[in-house]
Design a protein around this motif. Structure first.
Motif, PDB file in Angstrom:
ATOM      1  N   LEU A 169      32.407  31.403  42.461  1.00  0.00           N
ATOM      2  CA  LEU A 169      32.772  31.730  41.092  1.00  0.00           C
ATOM      3  C   LEU A 169      33.705  30.687  40.505  1.00  0.00           C
ATOM      4  N   ASN A 170      33.954  29.630  41.254  1.00  0.00           N
ATOM      5  CA  ASN A 170      34.899  28.602  40.837  1.00  0.00           C
ATOM      6  C   ASN A 170      36.292  29.186  40.615  1.00  0.00           C
ATOM      7  N   LEU A 171      36.681  30.084  41.468  1.00  0.00           N
ATOM      8  CA  LEU A 171      38.015  30.670  41.367  1.00  0.00           C
ATOM      9  C   LEU A 171      38.812  30.254  42.594  1.00  0.00           C
ATOM     10  N   SER A 172      40.117  30.307  42.479  1.00  0.00           N
ATOM     11  CA  SER A 172      40.933  30.078  43.664  1.00  0.00           C
ATOM     12  C   SER A 172      40.912  31.344  44.518  1.00  0.00           C
ATOM     13  N   GLN A 173      41.167  31.157  45.797  1.00  0.00           N
ATOM     14  CA  GLN A 173      41.091  32.286  46.715  1.00  0.00           C
ATOM     15  C   GLN A 173      42.072  33.380  46.304  1.00  0.00           C
ATOM     16  N   GLU A 174      43.256  32.978  45.852  1.00  0.00           N
ATOM     17  CA  GLU A 174      44.280  33.982  45.493  1.00  0.00           C
ATOM     18  C   GLU A 174      43.793  34.813  44.312  1.00  0.00           C
ATOM     19  N   ASP A 175      43.255  34.104  43.320  1.00  0.00           N
ATOM     20  CA  ASP A 175      42.766  34.828  42.148  1.00  0.00           C
ATOM     21  C   ASP A 175      41.692  35.815  42.553  1.00  0.00           C
ATOM     22  N   PHE A 176      40.782  35.315  43.373  1.00  0.00           N
ATOM     23  CA  PHE A 176      39.665  36.156  43.794  1.00  0.00           C
ATOM     24  C   PHE A 176      40.179  37.409  44.510  1.00  0.00           C
ATOM     25  N   ASP A 177      41.118  37.204  45.429  1.00  0.00           N
ATOM     26  CA  ASP A 177      41.661  38.341  46.173  1.00  0.00           C
ATOM     27  C   ASP A 177      42.354  39.320  45.241  1.00  0.00           C
ATOM     28  N   ARG A 178      43.069  38.759  44.286  1.00  0.00           N
ATOM     29  CA  ARG A 178      43.785  39.630  43.363  1.00  0.00           C
ATOM     30  C   ARG A 178      42.809  40.474  42.548  1.00  0.00           C
ATOM     31  N   TYR A 179      41.764  39.841  42.092  1.00  0.00           N
ATOM     32  CA  TYR A 179      40.779  40.581  41.303  1.00  0.00           C
ATOM     33  C   TYR A 179      40.092  41.637  42.160  1.00  0.00           C
ATOM     34  N   MET A 180      39.781  41.228  43.393  1.00  0.00           N
ATOM     35  CA  MET A 180      39.072  42.157  44.277  1.00  0.00           C
ATOM     36  C   MET A 180      39.911  43.377  44.570  1.00  0.00           C
ATOM     37  N   SER A 181      41.211  43.173  44.782  1.00  0.00           N
ATOM     38  CA  SER A 181      42.065  44.310  45.116  1.00  0.00           C
ATOM     39  C   SER A 181      42.398  45.136  43.883  1.00  0.00           C
ATOM     40  N   GLY A 182      41.998  44.628  42.725  1.00  0.00           N
ATOM     41  CA  GLY A 182      42.224  45.410  41.518  1.00  0.00           C
ATOM     42  C   GLY A 182      43.632  45.293  40.965  1.00  0.00           C
ATOM     43  N   GLN A 183      44.428  44.367  41.512  1.00  0.00           N
ATOM     44  CA  GLN A 183      45.795  44.217  41.008  1.00  0.00           C
ATOM     45  C   GLN A 183      45.792  43.742  39.561  1.00  0.00           C
TER      46      GLN A 183
END
Lengths: 475, 221
Positions: free
Chosen positions: A358-372
């Protein structure tokens, strides 16, 4: 020619197993089965008295029946099958008789002409509409059709009957049987019936449609495997709900109402896929997606986006169902096959999707995934990017309402303040007045004595004559 | 039956599946659009459906149905390749002559295809956009010698000027017919008909393999 060898090899296998049927062999000792309806001759000698082409068809049908019977018997315990086998054989030869009579009337030419195909299709379509009839009713229904196209129709029904006996088999074996059946029918039509390939395709479509409508309930989504996967995919899809078209580089601008309406429609169609019974119809739902983007560069991302937004029910079951029971020739080659492949790709992509894709950084991706956090919040303009025009209007109105509410509160506060000010002001005035009054008290001085003294000092006053009393004069 | 793409009996049409591979924006879609519909659009085509196209040909009395599958070129979809090129008879690997990177991508594709499908697939390496000869960054010699080294044929095309496209597809079709005929002969000698009859089933069996080999297949696992 190819099917010939195939069938013959099957036949020799049959003989090995059906010891009890050896007495049914042809009287001429040719090695083929005889039939009481043919005076104990095998089909080969019986054929000589009748139209050759017609007889070929019958023999094939007979062979297919045997093949299915053999499969049934293999699947079941020997005692059960030996009871059932003779009755089945009998009913099939009965069927054959009826078709034979019908065929005497029609000529060979007619048999091979287009009319029989139309007839068969009609029969299939009509039968397909009938709601899951029992096997008995099926055979009765069969006898009402005396068109020569019954041939294919009958084979199809024999196959369906066979499937009912094979319910215990795994879904994979069932799928194999279905594919075998498709293959055999198509080949027979081509090599024996000399049906042109385009026609064969059409007929195969109808056969597939018919079979799948009848078998949908038992074939779709076997309990053991697929439904778990369905749930997994559904969870995955909802976990990824935050993905925006921008992330996938989807050339869809949902700000434009016309586009967003199309998107909504496509999403609905995708969800609808689950309610369709025939594999082909399921695919038709996906195909609508193609109206939008032009090249595959756009098609695939859009399809992924649609899937994410729509989150269609039991996707995995649908895909499995299509791969198992569709005619493989068009699934691999045709346009439908292409769209199906795209669907498979989209699902595979979603399953494997990670930050990089998705051309995202890992942190961003994790944050989105966790719903934060949600990427949507960062861009307030598109607070509901997937909403259609009406919902957007609603959002706007809600916004306005909340603004109004705020303003009203402010007014209320001001008003209260004003009221308080007013009270304070009156109080202040009163207090001021009080203060002033206290400071400068209002003293009403008593009648001052010196004034009287002024008069009293005048001692001579006593000596004055009394004042004249008022006199009233009449007149 | 038709899944393998061969035309078994004489008089029956051959059906071939051709897959278009290559980086995004090298002109895959334009190429096939030009061939099938004789259309070219300088700007991005937005209204035309161009990801799946068919073409009917008659080569020396043999009828050929060509099904051309376009694929998404973005790098993120690379892993999905095996699902697309499964069972294809030919592959057209397109690169942009002004873009060295896209030629590297073609090399990757060639490696992958040879590994997964062996020599059964006819490969065409296509240098597109020869109308931009001035901006060429991939040398003709390098490209042609590479194509030869991997048993592929090299073509120069311009979708914009409609150059070399007809030749490309015609040549590919001829090669695919040859491959199919060799295949048929081999089958005829083997004469293991029941095996051939079960071909349709084999396709289903193939899926787990396709999954392990590449980006994965949705239908199992």
């Amino acid at each position: 020619m190819a099917s010939n060898i195939y069938v013959m090899s099957l036949k020799s296998q049959c003989q090995g197993i059906h010891v009890d049927q050896l007495e049914l062999l042809c009287k001429k000792g040719c090695g083929y089965y005889g039939n009481p309806a043919w005076q104990g001759f095998c089909s080969k000698f019986w054929r000589e008295e009748y139209h050759r082409a017609r007889q070929k068809q019958i023999q094939e049908d007979w062979e297919l029946a045997e093949r299915l019977q053999w499969e049934e018997e293999e699947a079941f315990a020997s005692s059960q099958s030996s009871q059932e086998a003779p009755s089945l054989t009998f009913s099939k030869s009965e069927e054959k008789k009826t078709t034979e009579k019908a065929c005497k009337v029609t000529t060979v030419k007619k048999f091979l002409s287009a009319s029989f195909r139309v007839g068969s299709k009609k029969a299939e379509i009509q039968e397909a509409k009938a709601p899951s009839p029992s096997i008995n009713r099926q055979t009765k229904f069969l006898k009402t059709f005396h068109k020569t196209g019954q041939e294919i129709y009958k084979q199809t029904n024999i196959f369906l009957e066979g499937v009912h006996y094979k319910k215990d088999l795994s879904i994979k074996e069932q799928s194999e049987c279905t594919q075998d059946f498709y293959h055999n029918v198509a080949e027979r039509m081509q090599t024996r019936g000399k049906v042109p390939p385009e026609r064969v395709e059409k007929i195969m479509d109808q056969i597939e449609k018919y079979i799948m409508t009848r078998l949908y309930k038992c074939m779709f989504c076997p309990k053991t495997t697929d439904d778990k996967k369905d749930l997994a995919i559904q969870k995955r899809l909802s976990a990824l709900h935050w993905i925006t078209p921008q992330m996938l580089c989807v050339p869809v601008n949902e700000e434009i109402p016309k586009v967003s309406n199309v998107v909504v429609k496509v999403i609905t169609d995708t969800i609808e896929m689950d309610s369709k019974h025939e594999p082909r119809d399921k695919l038709a739902c996906i195909k609508i997606t193609k109206n939008e983007p032009a090249s595959a560069d756009h098609l695939l991302p859009t399809l992924i986006y649609i899937l994410l937004k729509g989150n269609p029910q039991s996707l995995q079951s649908n895909i499995q169902y299509i791969t198992r029971f569709c005619n493989p020739s068009w699934l691999m080659m045709g346009e439908d096959g292409y769209y199906f492949t795209n669907l498979c790709c989209a699902v595979a992509f979603i399953e494997k999707l990670d930050a990089q894709s998705l051309n995202l950084s890992q942190e961003d991706f994790d944050r989105y995934m966790s719903g934060q956090t949600s990427p949507k919040k960062q861009e307030p303009k598109s607070c509901f990017p997937d909403a259609c025009l009406d919902v957007k209007q609603m959002c706007k109105n809600l916004d306005l309402l909340s603004q109004l509410n705020e303003r009203q509160e402010r007014i209320m506060n001001e008003a209260k303040k004003l009221e308080k000010d007013l009270i304070d002001w009156t109080d202040g005035i009163a207090k001021e007045v009080q203060d002033i009054m206290e400071k400068y008290p209002l003293e009403i001085k008593p009648q001052s004595q010196p004034l009287a003294a002024v008069d009293s000092e005048n001692v001579e006053n006593d000596k004055l004559p009394p004042p004249l009393p008022p006199q009233v004069y009449a007149g | 039956m038709a899944a393998a793409g061969g035309g078994a009996a004489a008089g029956r049409a051959y059906s071939f599946k051709v897959v278009l591979l290559g980086e995004g924006c090298v002109g895959k879609t334009s190429l096939v659009l030009r061939y099938c519909e004789n259309k070219f659009n300088d700007k991005h085509i937005t209204t035309l459906q161009a990801s799946f196209l068919t073409k009917k040909l008659n080569i020396g009395g043999k009828r050929v149905n060509l099904a051309i599958w376009d694929t998404a070129g973005q790098e993120r979809f690379h892993a999905l390749g095996p699902i697309y090129y499964r069972d294809s008879n030919g592959a057209i690997l397109v690169y942009d002559i002004t873009d060295e990177d896209s030629f590297q991508k073609v090399k990757n594709w060639v490696k992958e295809l040879r590994k997964m499908l062996g020599n059964e697939i006819c490969l065409c390496i296509v240098g597109n956009k020869i109308d931009l000869e001035k901006e060429r960054h991939v040398s003709i010699q390098e490209a042609e010698s590479y194509a030869e080294s991997v048993g592929a044929k090299h073509y120069h095309t311009s979708a914009k000027q409609n150059k070399g496209i007809e030749e490309l597809f015609l040549d590919l079709c001829k090669r695919m017919i040859e491959t199919a005929q060799v295949d048929e002969r081999a089958k005829g000698n083997g004469s293991s008909q029941p095996g051939a009859a079960r071909r349709g089933v084999q396709i289903i069996d193939d899926e787990p393999q396709a999954q392990s080999g590449g980006g994965g297949c949705c239908s199992s696992g």
